[in-house]
Design a protein around this motif. Structure first.
Motif, PDB file in Angstrom:
ATOM      1  N   ASP A  99       0.835  -1.202   0.000  1.00 35.76           N
ATOM      2  CA  ASP A  99       0.000   0.000   0.000  1.00 35.76           C
ATOM      3  C   ASP A  99       0.873   1.256   0.000  1.00 35.76           C
ATOM      4  N   LEU A 100       0.564   2.190  -0.881  1.00 35.63           N
ATOM      5  CA  LEU A 100       1.393   3.391  -1.041  1.00 35.63           C
ATOM      6  C   LEU A 100       1.467   4.195   0.250  1.00 35.63           C
ATOM      7  N   LYS A 101       0.355   4.394   0.922  1.00 32.48           N
ATOM      8  CA  LYS A 101       0.357   5.200   2.144  1.00 32.48           C
ATOM      9  C   LYS A 101       1.212   4.573   3.231  1.00 32.48           C
ATOM     10  N   VAL A 102       1.192   3.246   3.301  1.00 34.95           N
ATOM     11  CA  VAL A 102       2.025   2.561   4.305  1.00 34.95           C
ATOM     12  C   VAL A 102       3.500   2.722   3.947  1.00 34.95           C
ATOM     13  N   LYS A 103       3.820   2.629   2.670  1.00 34.16           N
ATOM     14  CA  LYS A 103       5.213   2.822   2.244  1.00 34.16           C
ATOM     15  C   LYS A 103       5.691   4.235   2.580  1.00 34.16           C
ATOM     16  N   GLN A 104       4.832   5.214   2.340  1.00 32.71           N
ATOM     17  CA  GLN A 104       5.189   6.595   2.676  1.00 32.71           C
ATOM     18  C   GLN A 104       5.377   6.762   4.180  1.00 32.71           C
ATOM     19  N   LYS A 105       4.521   6.107   4.953  1.00 30.67           N
ATOM     20  CA  LYS A 105       4.607   6.195   6.417  1.00 30.67           C
ATOM     21  C   LYS A 105       5.950   5.682   6.922  1.00 30.67           C
ATOM     22  N   TYR A 106       6.365   4.508   6.443  1.00 30.74           N
ATOM     23  CA  TYR A 106       7.622   3.934   6.917  1.00 30.74           C
ATOM     24  C   TYR A 106       8.828   4.709   6.376  1.00 30.74           C
ATOM     25  N   PHE A 107       8.689   5.225   5.179  1.00 30.57           N
ATOM     26  CA  PHE A 107       9.766   6.042   4.624  1.00 30.57           C
ATOM     27  C   PHE A 107      10.010   7.263   5.503  1.00 30.57           C
ATOM     28  N   ASN A 108       8.938   7.920   5.906  1.00 26.17           N
ATOM     29  CA  ASN A 108       9.065   9.091   6.776  1.00 26.17           C
ATOM     30  C   ASN A 108       9.545   8.703   8.171  1.00 26.17           C
ATOM     31  N   LEU A 109       9.178   7.508   8.622  1.00 24.03           N
ATOM     32  CA  LEU A 109       9.669   7.025   9.913  1.00 24.03           C
ATOM     33  C   LEU A 109      11.188   6.899   9.885  1.00 24.03           C
ATOM     34  N   LEU A 110      11.716   6.323   8.828  1.00 24.58           N
ATOM     35  CA  LEU A 110      13.172   6.187   8.722  1.00 24.58           C
ATOM     36  C   LEU A 110      13.844   7.554   8.667  1.00 24.58           C
ATOM     37  N   ARG A 111      13.251   8.483   7.967  1.00 20.69           N
ATOM     38  CA  ARG A 111      13.813   9.833   7.903  1.00 20.69           C
ATOM     39  C   ARG A 111      13.832  10.472   9.284  1.00 20.69           C
ATOM     40  N   SER A 112      12.795  10.209  10.082  1.00 25.13           N
ATOM     41  CA  SER A 112      12.734  10.787  11.427  1.00 25.13           C
ATOM     42  C   SER A 112      13.824  10.222  12.329  1.00 25.13           C
ATOM     43  N   LYS A 113      14.329   9.028  12.001  1.00 23.79           N
ATOM     44  CA  LYS A 113      15.415   8.418  12.775  1.00 23.79           C
ATOM     45  C   LYS A 113      16.781   8.954  12.358  1.00 23.79           C
ATOM     46  N   ARG A 114      16.778   9.886  11.387  1.00 22.62           N
ATOM     47  CA  ARG A 114      17.994  10.525  10.923  1.00 22.62           C
ATOM     48  C   ARG A 114      19.007   9.522  10.365  1.00 22.62           C
ATOM     49  N   VAL A 115      18.507   8.533   9.616  1.00 27.14           N
ATOM     50  CA  VAL A 115      19.414   7.591   8.960  1.00 27.14           C
ATOM     51  C   VAL A 115      20.228   8.329   7.903  1.00 27.14           C
ATOM     52  N   ASP A 116      21.363   7.745   7.537  1.00 27.58           N
ATOM     53  CA  ASP A 116      22.264   8.393   6.584  1.00 27.58           C
ATOM     54  C   ASP A 116      21.824   8.197   5.140  1.00 27.58           C
ATOM     55  N   ALA A 117      21.024   7.171   4.889  1.00 25.53           N
ATOM     56  CA  ALA A 117      20.515   6.902   3.553  1.00 25.53           C
ATOM     57  C   ALA A 117      19.380   5.895   3.689  1.00 25.53           C
ATOM     58  N   ILE A 118      18.601   5.754   2.623  1.00 25.50           N
ATOM     59  CA  ILE A 118      17.526   4.761   2.605  1.00 25.50           C
ATOM     60  C   ILE A 118      17.698   3.900   1.363  1.00 25.50           C
ATOM     61  N   ILE A 119      17.635   2.574   1.579  1.00 18.62           N
ATOM     62  CA  ILE A 119      17.713   1.618   0.486  1.00 18.62           C
ATOM     63  C   ILE A 119      16.328   1.002   0.287  1.00 18.62           C
ATOM     64  N   LEU A 120      15.821   1.075  -0.928  1.00 22.64           N
ATOM     65  CA  LEU A 120      14.535   0.479  -1.282  1.00 22.64           C
ATOM     66  C   LEU A 120      14.816  -0.827  -2.023  1.00 22.64           C
ATOM     67  N   ALA A 121      14.533  -1.951  -1.377  1.00 20.99           N
ATOM     68  CA  ALA A 121      14.853  -3.263  -1.941  1.00 20.99           C
ATOM     69  C   ALA A 121      13.671  -3.794  -2.747  1.00 20.99           C
ATOM     70  N   GLY A 122      13.878  -4.001  -4.039  1.00 18.67           N
ATOM     71  CA  GLY A 122      12.812  -4.487  -4.897  1.00 18.67           C
ATOM     72  C   GLY A 122      12.222  -3.367  -5.731  1.00 18.67           C
ATOM     73  N   SER A 123      11.526  -3.758  -6.793  1.00 20.43           N
ATOM     74  CA  SER A 123      11.029  -2.766  -7.745  1.00 20.43           C
ATOM     75  C   SER A 123       9.639  -2.243  -7.415  1.00 20.43           C
ATOM     76  N   LYS A 124       9.050  -2.676  -6.296  1.00 18.88           N
ATOM     77  CA  LYS A 124       7.669  -2.293  -5.983  1.00 18.88           C
ATOM     78  C   LYS A 124       7.551  -0.903  -5.364  1.00 18.88           C
ATOM     79  N   PHE A 125       8.659  -0.192  -5.189  1.00 17.26           N
ATOM     80  CA  PHE A 125       8.596   1.137  -4.573  1.00 17.26           C
ATOM     81  C   PHE A 125       8.493   2.260  -5.602  1.00 17.26           C
ATOM     82  N   VAL A 126       8.662   1.929  -6.854  1.00 17.10           N
ATOM     83  CA  VAL A 126       8.507   2.933  -7.911  1.00 17.10           C
ATOM     84  C   VAL A 126       7.113   2.776  -8.497  1.00 17.10           C
ATOM     85  N   GLU A 127       6.278   3.794  -8.316  1.00 16.29           N
ATOM     86  CA  GLU A 127       4.881   3.734  -8.737  1.00 16.29           C
ATOM     87  C   GLU A 127       4.740   4.134 -10.201  1.00 16.29           C
ATOM     88  N   LEU A 128       3.672   3.659 -10.848  1.00 13.85           N
ATOM     89  CA  LEU A 128       3.420   3.982 -12.246  1.00 13.85           C
ATOM     90  C   LEU A 128       3.041   5.444 -12.426  1.00 13.85           C
TER      91      LEU A 128
END
Length: 333
Positions: A99-128
């Motif tokens: 679900d797109l909204k869930v992906k956005q939620k977790y993406f923002n969660l990682l950003r809030s943890k001040r990670v140095d980078a984010i790796i998106l594993a798999g091709s399902k994170f790029v939307e049409l």
């Protein structure tokens, strides 16, 4: 146990304890040793996120995957974490679903943890729809975003992809040259990788002078029984096919089960090619010819590219690697 307890037992201020944790040079060696000794005596482990607030780097990378139970993604997670550890980086894993909204939620969660980078594993994170990728593009203005077998063009976004188009094109061409003429294609999704695989299938047919038949192209859930049952229904409807190429090994296993159910000889009368060269391809009888997308190399290359980004080196936005067709007993090339 927290930083306040360490401060009290060491007889120093909270600010001094913080400076010790952050490696600040403005602390005497004697005081530093005392604080560290008290931390050891109390069994205090500093919170990595709190410590990172005073540092230039968290030494932590966020990893997102859609489904960690998927054999391909489970392998990707393992190789990513292993390679990150070899470079002294920790990781935080988020399994998001689709679900797109869930992906956005977790993406923002990682950003809030001040990670140095984010790796998106798999091709399902790029939307049409391009607008659905805006959250990734905006985040890349602040931190590097790495894609494993997905592609999104943007500044500070780096993709490592397998040449899925060439892989399927080659596999289908080999089937045609070995005598197959009615090749059915099973796929799971319209992701970046999925679309390239589909294009490879169609182009191979056209190049060999065969028609692209829509009745031989079917989407199927990534499930062995669903794939078997779909093929059985197609056969009952009178759709004739002498080979199956799939976008995932689980669908290829279903194709083998279909052949067994109908007592069709493999590979004499029926050929099967899977994708990903997973353990599933070696667990059937006969073992399945499968395209190895080289997930380990994809992941190690992704992390090595990220380290070059951190070092300030010039890095291309997309790195493409070649697959390898692993010949087993479901084809007679």
């Amino acid at each position: 146990m927290n930083i306040y307890d360490v401060s009290e037992h060491a007889g120093v201020s909270i600010a001094t304890v913080s400076r010790v944790l952050n490696g600040n040079p403005n602390v005497s060696e004697r005081t530093r040793e005392k604080v560290l000794r008290v931390m050891d005596e109390l069994g205090y482990t500093p919170n990595v996120f709190a410590r990172g607030l005073g540092l230039d780097t968290m030494q932590t990378i966020g990893i997102m995957c859609s489904d960690s139970s998927d054999p391909y993604l489970a392998g990707a997670i393992y190789y990513l974490e292993r390679e990150l550890r070899s470079h002294s980086y920790d990781s935080i894993l988020c399994c998001t679903g689709y679900d797109l909204k869930v992906k956005q939620k977790y993406f923002n969660l990682l950003r809030s943890k001040r990670v140095d980078a984010i790796i998106l594993a798999g091709s399902k994170f790029v939307e049409l729809r391009p607008e659905d990728n805006d959250y990734i593009l905006k985040a890349a203005a602040e931190i590097p975003v790495m894609l494993v077998n997905g592609y999104l063009e943007g500044k500070n976004i780096y993709s490592t992809v397998c040449d899925d188009y060439a892989a399927v094109y080659d596999a289908v061409s080999r089937l045609i040259h070995s005598g197959s003429r009615r090749i059915l294609y099973l796929y799971t999704s319209y992701s970046y990788s999925g679309l390239n695989k589909m294009d490879g299938y169609k182009s191979a047919l056209i190049s060999c002078g065969l028609p692209v038949r829509e009745d031989l192209i079917h989407q199927c859930p990534k499930n062995i029984e669903d794939a078997r049952d779909l093929l059985l229904r197609l056969a009952e409807q009178g759709i004739d096919f002498d080979a199956v190429v799939t976008s995932d090994d689980s669908l290829a296993v279903g194709a083998v089960k279909y052949a067994h159910a109908r007592h069709i000889s493999i590979p004499d009368k029926f050929s099967v090619i899977g994708y990903n060269n997973s353990l599933l391809a070696r667990c059937t009888d006969p073992e399945i010819t499968s395209i190895d997308s080289r997930v380990e190399f994809l992941c190690t290359t992704t992390v090595q590219t990220l380290m070059r980004v951190f070092s300030g080196a010039a890095v291309p936005g997309r790195t493409t690697i070649a697959s390898e067709l692993i010949k087993r007993n479901t084809t007679n090339f």
